[in-house]
Design a protein around this motif. Structure first.
Motif, PDB file in Angstrom:
ATOM      1  N   LYS A  57       0.850  -1.260   0.045  1.00 19.29           N
ATOM      2  CA  LYS A  57       0.051   0.134   0.052  1.00 19.29           C
ATOM      3  C   LYS A  57       0.779   1.214   0.078  1.00 19.29           C
ATOM      4  CE  LYS A  57      -3.953  -2.197   2.464  1.00 19.29           C
ATOM      5  NZ  LYS A  57      -4.805  -2.290   3.783  1.00 19.29           N
ATOM      6  N   LYS A  87       1.493   2.999  -3.180  1.00 16.32           N
ATOM      7  CA  LYS A  87       0.502   4.129  -3.953  1.00 16.32           C
ATOM      8  C   LYS A  87       0.588   5.357  -3.568  1.00 16.32           C
ATOM      9  CE  LYS A  87      -3.553   1.977  -3.673  1.00 16.32           C
ATOM     10  NZ  LYS A  87      -4.761   1.304  -2.949  1.00 16.32           N
ATOM     11  N   ARG A  88       1.201   5.795  -2.420  1.00 14.95           N
ATOM     12  CA  ARG A  88       1.289   7.112  -2.052  1.00 14.95           C
ATOM     13  C   ARG A  88       2.325   7.831  -2.931  1.00 14.95           C
ATOM     14  NH1 ARG A  88       3.512   6.172   3.772  1.00 14.95           N
ATOM     15  NH2 ARG A  88       4.018   8.508   3.342  1.00 14.95           N
ATOM     16  N   ASP A  91       1.318   6.780  -9.316  1.00 17.63           N
ATOM     17  CA  ASP A  91      -0.043   6.562  -9.763  1.00 17.63           C
ATOM     18  C   ASP A  91      -0.152   5.062 -10.540  1.00 17.63           C
ATOM     19  OD1 ASP A  91      -0.595   8.921  -8.888  1.00 17.63           O
ATOM     20  OD2 ASP A  91      -0.090  10.006 -10.507  1.00 17.63           O
ATOM     21  N   ASN A  92       0.648   5.143 -11.450  1.00 22.17           N
ATOM     22  CA  ASN A  92       0.270   3.819 -12.436  1.00 22.17           C
ATOM     23  C   ASN A  92       1.480   2.440 -12.014  1.00 22.17           C
ATOM     24  OD1 ASN A  92      -1.424   5.076 -14.032  1.00 22.17           O
ATOM     25  ND2 ASN A  92       0.237   6.318 -14.951  1.00 22.17           N
ATOM     26  N   ILE A  93       1.024   1.433 -11.432  1.00 27.96           N
ATOM     27  CA  ILE A  93       1.675   0.220 -10.729  1.00 27.96           C
ATOM     28  C   ILE A  93       1.300  -0.760 -11.316  1.00 27.96           C
ATOM     29  CG2 ILE A  93       2.652  -0.590  -8.783  1.00 27.96           C
ATOM     30  CD1 ILE A  93       1.964   1.883  -6.939  1.00 27.96           C
ATOM     31  N   TYR A 106       1.945  -4.596  -9.883  1.00 24.23           N
ATOM     32  CA  TYR A 106       2.779  -5.507  -8.852  1.00 24.23           C
ATOM     33  C   TYR A 106       2.924  -6.926  -9.611  1.00 24.23           C
ATOM     34  CZ  TYR A 106       0.830  -2.067  -5.631  1.00 24.23           C
ATOM     35  OH  TYR A 106       0.531  -0.736  -5.111  1.00 24.23           O
ATOM     36  N   ILE A 125      -5.450  -3.474  -2.632  1.00 21.94           N
ATOM     37  CA  ILE A 125      -4.218  -2.943  -3.358  1.00 21.94           C
ATOM     38  C   ILE A 125      -4.534  -2.036  -4.628  1.00 21.94           C
ATOM     39  CG2 ILE A 125      -1.584  -3.362  -4.116  1.00 21.94           C
ATOM     40  CD1 ILE A 125      -2.353  -3.474  -1.122  1.00 21.94           C
ATOM     41  N   ASN A 178      -6.253  -0.340  -8.026  1.00 23.30           N
ATOM     42  CA  ASN A 178      -7.379   0.434  -8.098  1.00 23.30           C
ATOM     43  C   ASN A 178      -7.394   0.978  -9.845  1.00 23.30           C
ATOM     44  OD1 ASN A 178      -5.294   2.048  -9.003  1.00 23.30           O
ATOM     45  ND2 ASN A 178      -5.071   2.939  -6.744  1.00 23.30           N
ATOM     46  N   THR A 217      -5.689   2.350 -11.799  1.00 21.07           N
ATOM     47  CA  THR A 217      -4.562   2.486 -12.513  1.00 21.07           C
ATOM     48  C   THR A 217      -3.324   1.477 -12.076  1.00 21.07           C
ATOM     49  OG1 THR A 217      -3.582   4.152 -10.843  1.00 21.07           O
ATOM     50  CG2 THR A 217      -4.705   5.107 -12.774  1.00 21.07           C
ATOM     51  N   ALA A 218      -3.772   0.430 -11.390  1.00 23.33           N
ATOM     52  CA  ALA A 218      -2.995  -0.705 -10.830  1.00 23.33           C
ATOM     53  C   ALA A 218      -3.273  -2.068 -11.171  1.00 23.33           C
ATOM     54  CB  ALA A 218      -2.919  -0.433  -9.280  1.00 23.33           C
TER      55      ALA A 218
END
Length: 298
Positions: free
Chosen positions: A224, A227-228, A231-233, A235, A259, A261, A263-264
């Motif tokens: 998490k 994410k701070r 923006d685009n992750i 995993y 985890i 969203n 953009t992830a």
């Protein structure tokens, strides 16, 4: 006292060479190609020189040489002939045999020499895909059949990791060319099989992408934090034994719900992922069977 395994059963020779024990006995009886020792109960035992000779004979035989002809060659001529006939196709098999010998005798020098010869002919990625991956698969089988001990596996795996780290460091000198997405690589809690993930990290870096390598034993809440900052992750997790069969779908669901969203996304690879029921999860979850398949999806 030396703990190097220097005496092998005929079953060990079968596992290491791929030649059936029955065939080895025939070659031994008819053509005298090996010189086994005998226990008091007449059980065959073989030393490292016998193992090395059998691996060389196996390569020559697969290259079209008849056992009757090989048996007439001198002890010195067999390895010379192996070196003379090594082509791109047989080069891989000979390298794998050399790495297995290095592993069995805990011979770091032989590993380094073999690796240097490979790297003079191939790129690091080719060495990994063509030699290290088949070797790792064989090592898994050898461990399961008690032909090698965990110490053998750790020895050779550590040396391969060294090479991945060395090549990865070369890629990290340059700033990423693509920065609109970051790839976060990690292993779940209690998962320790890191080698495949390390190579994926190298492959992604070598293509100019931005990676963050977290390593092994990472709890979900640590993900998490990323994410701070980004923006685009994507995993990426390599799952060999963990999460186990009964827990893996719950784990993926947790990743999906807490985890990910818009953009992830989450990419999973490894033996344990075979137990993921993809129908239970969103399209943000992708499962891969092969490393190359994952890398080609970048």
């Amino acid at each position: 006292m030396s703990n190097v395994k220097s005496v092998f059963s005929i079953k060990d020779l079968e596992n290491l060479s791929g030649i059936k024990a029955h065939t080895i006995r025939i070659w031994e009886k008819r053509y005298n190609v090996l010189e086994p020792m005998r226990t008091e109960t007449n059980i065959r035992l073989y030393d490292l020189s016998n193992l090395q000779k059998l691996l060389n004979i196996t390569l020559l035989h697969r290259h079209g040489y008849k056992i009757s002809a090989i048996s007439k060659l001198s002890k010195e001529r067999i390895p010379e002939l192996v070196n003379e006939i090594v082509t791109d196709k047989t080069f891989k098999n000979q390298a794998i045999s050399s790495f297995k010998l290095a592993m069995m005798n805990f011979d770091q020098t032989l590993f380094m020499t073999t690796y240097s010869k490979l790297l003079a002919e191939k790129s690091f990625s080719e060495v990994f895909y063509d030699v290290f991956l088949p070797l790792i698969n064989e090592i898994g089988l050898l461990w399961q059949t008690d032909t090698i001990s965990p110490s053998h596996e750790h020895f050779i795996t550590y040396l391969i990791k060294q090479k991945i780290l060395s090549e990865t460091e070369k890629q990290q000198v340059s700033a990423p060319l693509v920065t609109d997405r970051v790839y976060v690589l990690y292993l779940p809690v209690n998962e320790i099989h890191e080698l495949g993930l390390m190579f994926i990290n190298y492959e992604i870096l070598s293509r100019g992408y931005h990676t963050i390598y977290l390593g092994s034993n990472i709890p979900t809440f640590c993900l998490k934090d990323l994410k701070r900052y980004f923006d685009n992750i994507t995993y990426i997790s390599y799952m060999t034994v963990e999460p186990n069969k009964s827990e893996i779908n719950s784990y993926v669901t947790e990743i999906d719900n807490t985890i990910l969203n818009d953009t992830a996304e989450f990419w999973a690879i490894g033996r344990a992922t075979h137990f993921i029921d993809m129908s239970l999860h969103s399209k943000k979850i992708t499962r891969f069977t092969l490393i190359k398949e994952l890398v080609d999806n970048l």
